[in-house]
Motif scaffolding. Structure first.
Motif, PDB file in Angstrom:
ATOM      1  N   PRO A 225      -3.767   2.675  -2.861  1.00  0.00           N
ATOM      2  CA  PRO A 225      -4.295   3.963  -2.390  1.00  0.00           C
ATOM      3  C   PRO A 225      -3.576   5.178  -2.963  1.00  0.00           C
ATOM      4  O   PRO A 225      -4.151   6.260  -3.007  1.00  0.00           O
ATOM      5  N   LEU A 226      -2.334   5.023  -3.400  1.00  0.00           N
ATOM      6  CA  LEU A 226      -1.573   6.175  -3.904  1.00  0.00           C
ATOM      7  C   LEU A 226      -1.523   6.224  -5.428  1.00  0.00           C
ATOM      8  O   LEU A 226      -0.771   7.016  -5.994  1.00  0.00           O
ATOM      9  N   LYS A 227      -2.326   5.412  -6.083  1.00  0.00           N
ATOM     10  CA  LYS A 227      -2.291   5.338  -7.536  1.00  0.00           C
ATOM     11  C   LYS A 227      -2.532   6.693  -8.201  1.00  0.00           C
ATOM     12  O   LYS A 227      -1.936   7.015  -9.229  1.00  0.00           O
ATOM     13  N   ASN A 228      -3.402   7.513  -7.619  1.00  0.00           N
ATOM     14  CA  ASN A 228      -3.782   8.777  -8.246  1.00  0.00           C
ATOM     15  C   ASN A 228      -2.984   9.976  -7.749  1.00  0.00           C
ATOM     16  O   ASN A 228      -3.354  11.126  -8.007  1.00  0.00           O
TER      17      ASN A 228
ATOM     18  N   GLU B 178       0.822  -1.218   0.000  1.00  0.00           N
ATOM     19  CA  GLU B 178       0.000   0.000   0.000  1.00  0.00           C
ATOM     20  C   GLU B 178       0.852   1.262   0.000  1.00  0.00           C
ATOM     21  O   GLU B 178       0.358   2.345  -0.290  1.00  0.00           O
ATOM     22  N   THR B 179       2.126   1.138   0.355  1.00  0.00           N
ATOM     23  CA  THR B 179       3.020   2.297   0.337  1.00  0.00           C
ATOM     24  C   THR B 179       3.743   2.446  -0.997  1.00  0.00           C
ATOM     25  O   THR B 179       4.565   3.351  -1.155  1.00  0.00           O
ATOM     26  N   CYS B 180       3.460   1.577  -1.953  1.00  0.00           N
ATOM     27  CA  CYS B 180       4.104   1.660  -3.271  1.00  0.00           C
ATOM     28  C   CYS B 180       3.378   2.678  -4.155  1.00  0.00           C
ATOM     29  O   CYS B 180       2.146   2.715  -4.175  1.00  0.00           O
ATOM     30  N   PHE B 181       4.163   3.476  -4.883  1.00  0.00           N
ATOM     31  CA  PHE B 181       3.555   4.407  -5.837  1.00  0.00           C
ATOM     32  C   PHE B 181       4.481   4.636  -7.029  1.00  0.00           C
ATOM     33  O   PHE B 181       4.549   5.718  -7.594  1.00  0.00           O
ATOM     34  N   CYS B 182       5.178   3.581  -7.446  1.00  0.00           N
ATOM     35  CA  CYS B 182       6.119   3.704  -8.560  1.00  0.00           C
ATOM     36  C   CYS B 182       5.418   4.092  -9.859  1.00  0.00           C
ATOM     37  O   CYS B 182       5.995   4.786 -10.702  1.00  0.00           O
TER      38      CYS B 182
ATOM     39  N   ASN C 170       6.945  12.397   4.690  1.00  0.00           N
ATOM     40  CA  ASN C 170       7.531  11.768   3.517  1.00  0.00           C
ATOM     41  C   ASN C 170       7.158  12.546   2.263  1.00  0.00           C
ATOM     42  O   ASN C 170       6.389  13.506   2.309  1.00  0.00           O
ATOM     43  N   ILE C 171       7.673  12.098   1.135  1.00  0.00           N
ATOM     44  CA  ILE C 171       7.480  12.817  -0.122  1.00  0.00           C
ATOM     45  C   ILE C 171       6.014  12.808  -0.553  1.00  0.00           C
ATOM     46  O   ILE C 171       5.552  13.739  -1.217  1.00  0.00           O
ATOM     47  N   VAL C 172       5.254  11.788  -0.155  1.00  0.00           N
ATOM     48  CA  VAL C 172       3.830  11.746  -0.510  1.00  0.00           C
ATOM     49  C   VAL C 172       3.078  12.885   0.175  1.00  0.00           C
ATOM     50  O   VAL C 172       2.281  13.591  -0.453  1.00  0.00           O
ATOM     51  N   LYS C 173       3.342  13.078   1.463  1.00  0.00           N
ATOM     52  CA  LYS C 173       2.667  14.178   2.179  1.00  0.00           C
ATOM     53  C   LYS C 173       3.075  15.528   1.607  1.00  0.00           C
ATOM     54  O   LYS C 173       2.253  16.448   1.514  1.00  0.00           O
ATOM     55  N   VAL C 174       4.328  15.641   1.221  1.00  0.00           N
ATOM     56  CA  VAL C 174       4.792  16.898   0.619  1.00  0.00           C
ATOM     57  C   VAL C 174       4.064  17.141  -0.699  1.00  0.00           C
ATOM     58  O   VAL C 174       3.581  18.253  -0.970  1.00  0.00           O
ATOM     59  N   MET C 175       3.957  16.116  -1.522  1.00  0.00           N
ATOM     60  CA  MET C 175       3.278  16.268  -2.815  1.00  0.00           C
ATOM     61  C   MET C 175       1.802  16.585  -2.641  1.00  0.00           C
ATOM     62  O   MET C 175       1.241  17.424  -3.360  1.00  0.00           O
ATOM     63  N   LYS C 176       1.160  15.928  -1.684  1.00  0.00           N
ATOM     64  CA  LYS C 176      -0.253  16.201  -1.452  1.00  0.00           C
ATOM     65  C   LYS C 176      -0.472  17.624  -0.959  1.00  0.00           C
ATOM     66  O   LYS C 176      -1.395  18.322  -1.405  1.00  0.00           O
ATOM     67  N   THR C 177       0.374  18.074  -0.048  1.00  0.00           N
ATOM     68  CA  THR C 177       0.213  19.408   0.534  1.00  0.00           C
ATOM     69  C   THR C 177       0.511  20.500  -0.496  1.00  0.00           C
ATOM     70  O   THR C 177      -0.264  21.440  -0.667  1.00  0.00           O
ATOM     71  N   LEU C 178       1.630  20.366  -1.179  1.00  0.00           N
ATOM     72  CA  LEU C 178       2.001  21.380  -2.171  1.00  0.00           C
ATOM     73  C   LEU C 178       1.105  21.308  -3.400  1.00  0.00           C
ATOM     74  O   LEU C 178       0.890  22.321  -4.084  1.00  0.00           O
ATOM     75  N   GLY C 179       0.582  20.123  -3.688  1.00  0.00           N
ATOM     76  CA  GLY C 179      -0.303  19.971  -4.848  1.00  0.00           C
ATOM     77  C   GLY C 179      -1.753  20.219  -4.492  1.00  0.00           C
ATOM     78  O   GLY C 179      -2.635  19.808  -5.262  1.00  0.00           O
ATOM     79  N   GLU C 180      -2.000  20.821  -3.349  1.00  0.00           N
ATOM     80  CA  GLU C 180      -3.353  21.194  -2.927  1.00  0.00           C
ATOM     81  C   GLU C 180      -4.277  19.974  -2.810  1.00  0.00           C
ATOM     82  O   GLU C 180      -5.433  20.007  -3.250  1.00  0.00           O
ATOM     83  N   GLY C 181      -3.705  18.887  -2.233  1.00  0.00           N
ATOM     84  CA  GLY C 181      -4.534  17.727  -1.929  1.00  0.00           C
ATOM     85  C   GLY C 181      -4.738  16.744  -3.046  1.00  0.00           C
ATOM     86  O   GLY C 181      -5.533  15.822  -2.914  1.00  0.00           O
ATOM     87  N   ASN C 182      -4.038  16.911  -4.185  1.00  0.00           N
ATOM     88  CA  ASN C 182      -4.172  15.927  -5.237  1.00  0.00           C
ATOM     89  C   ASN C 182      -3.645  14.582  -4.778  1.00  0.00           C
ATOM     90  O   ASN C 182      -2.473  14.460  -4.463  1.00  0.00           O
ATOM     91  N   ALA C 183      -4.432  13.570  -4.713  1.00  0.00           N
ATOM     92  CA  ALA C 183      -3.995  12.236  -4.324  1.00  0.00           C
ATOM     93  C   ALA C 183      -5.038  11.214  -4.739  1.00  0.00           C
ATOM     94  O   ALA C 183      -6.212  11.510  -4.832  1.00  0.00           O
TER      95      ALA C 183
END
Length: 343
Positions: A207-210, A138-142, A330-343
């Motif tokens: 869960p991180l596919k999008n 579930e933590t994979c998002f390659c 982690n980088i996922v939280k950074v991407m979600k926060t800076l990307g305005e919640g895109n996930a």
């Protein structure tokens, strides 16, 4: 495409070890849940099909610590001793698609001019046998970074089903290795397609596919650098550097000289942009605050590296930083926060 019965996997590994030194993932201790680590093959070793090793396969080409050269000083005379001994051919079995993709990122750094001959030597002697994922975590998002866990790169790609292991050579080194393994049978090129389809169905449900990279890249430099969200993101960061040490694409290092009492030993060791003394010079630390150091790490992955490498991001979505960070940053939280919640 080649095939061997899964019941003959140990025989296959023994045959590979008979041609070259072989490393493979084994359980880290008695409990497989602790993860896997790479170890030299022995007749007692058992391949551990964990999604990812705790430490990446980067270690084989860019080790955490390596001796580079020795000096002996006698008055004004300096004697230089090149102590490199890494000339042994070796095979790494079971590398996942994300780690295989990380090698290309490291290559872009260490094989560009001026070439790092220490890294180059290991790359030339190493044969990478990848293993397609069958149970991504579930933590994979390659897939977010264009990596297909069902079709890993490498000198040889492998797929494991309930009864077989399929192998496909992708390079001359891979073809030479498979040619030296007489127990392999020919198989149809599409023999592993069912395994690939099954993996891709799992990938579609992660869960991180999008997770989106649309808000990142070289053209977003000033917009992201000046974001007011860095303060909140970095506030709890301990600066421990754990994320950089488990990351397969981090490439920073320091070089130190050690006086042994009868000569000088120069060695290279991993370093981290998260440390307060990173790149510290006589003028001081160029990034004196934790916020600046935190921002540097993620800006490099998501902005600086793609800006200089045709849009390729400096992350392969292995998920190790998600599992290892003591504060769950982690980088996922950074991407979600800076990307305005895109996930």
């Amino acid at each position: 495409m080649k095939r061997v019965s899964r019941s003959d996997l140990n025989a296959l590994l023994a045959a590979i070890a008979g041609t070259k030194k072989l490393y493979l993932p084994v359980a880290d201790g008695a409990d497989e849940k602790r993860g896997a680590k790479y170890a030299v093959w022995t007749p007692e070793a058992e391949y551990c099909p964990a999604v990812n090793t705790v430490r990446s396969a980067k270690d084989f080409f860019f080790p955490q610590v390596e001796n580079m050269v020795n000096f002996k000083v006698n008055g004004k005379k300096i004697e230089v001793d090149d102590i490199r001994t890494e000339c042994e051919d070796f095979v790494i079995f079971g590398v996942r698609a994300c780690d295989a993709a990380s090698f290309k990122i490291l290559d872009s750094v260490y094989l560009s001019e001026p070439v790092d001959t220490y890294y180059q030597n290991r790359r030339e002697h190493g044969v990478v046998m990848t293993m397609a994922c069958s149970k991504p975590s579930e933590t994979c998002f390659c897939s977010v970074f264009g990596i297909d866990a069902a079709e890993p790169a490498g000198d040889v790609s492998c797929w494991m089903t309930e009864d077989s292991v399929y192998l496909k050579a992708n390079t001359e080194k891979g073809e030479a290795l498979l040619a030296a393994l007489p127990m392999l049978e020919d198989a149809a090129d599409d023999a592993a397609d069912a395994a690939k389809d099954a993996t891709r169905k799992v990938l579609e449900k992660l869960p991180l596919k999008n997770l989106s990279t649309d808000k990142f890249g070289g053209d977003k430099l000033m917009e992201l650098f000046g974001s007011n969200k860095w303060a909140g993101l970095s506030e709890a960061c301990l600066g421990c550097g754990t994320c950089t040490f488990v990351c397969p694409t981090c490439q920073c290092y320091d070089i130190r000289d050690y006086d042994t009492g009868h000569g000088i030993q120069r060695f290279r060791c991993w370093d981290s942009c998260m440390y307060s003394d990173f790149t510290k010079t006589a003028g001081g630390q160029p990034r004196p605050t934790q916020l600046e150091r935190f921002r540097q790490r993620f800006m490099h992955k998501l902005v600086y590296y793609p800006a200089n490498n045709d849009g390729v991001f400096g992350c392969v979505g292995c998920g190790r930083c998600m599992k290892s960070c003591p504060i769950s940053m982690n980088i996922v939280k950074v991407m979600k926060t800076l990307g305005e919640g895109n996930a």
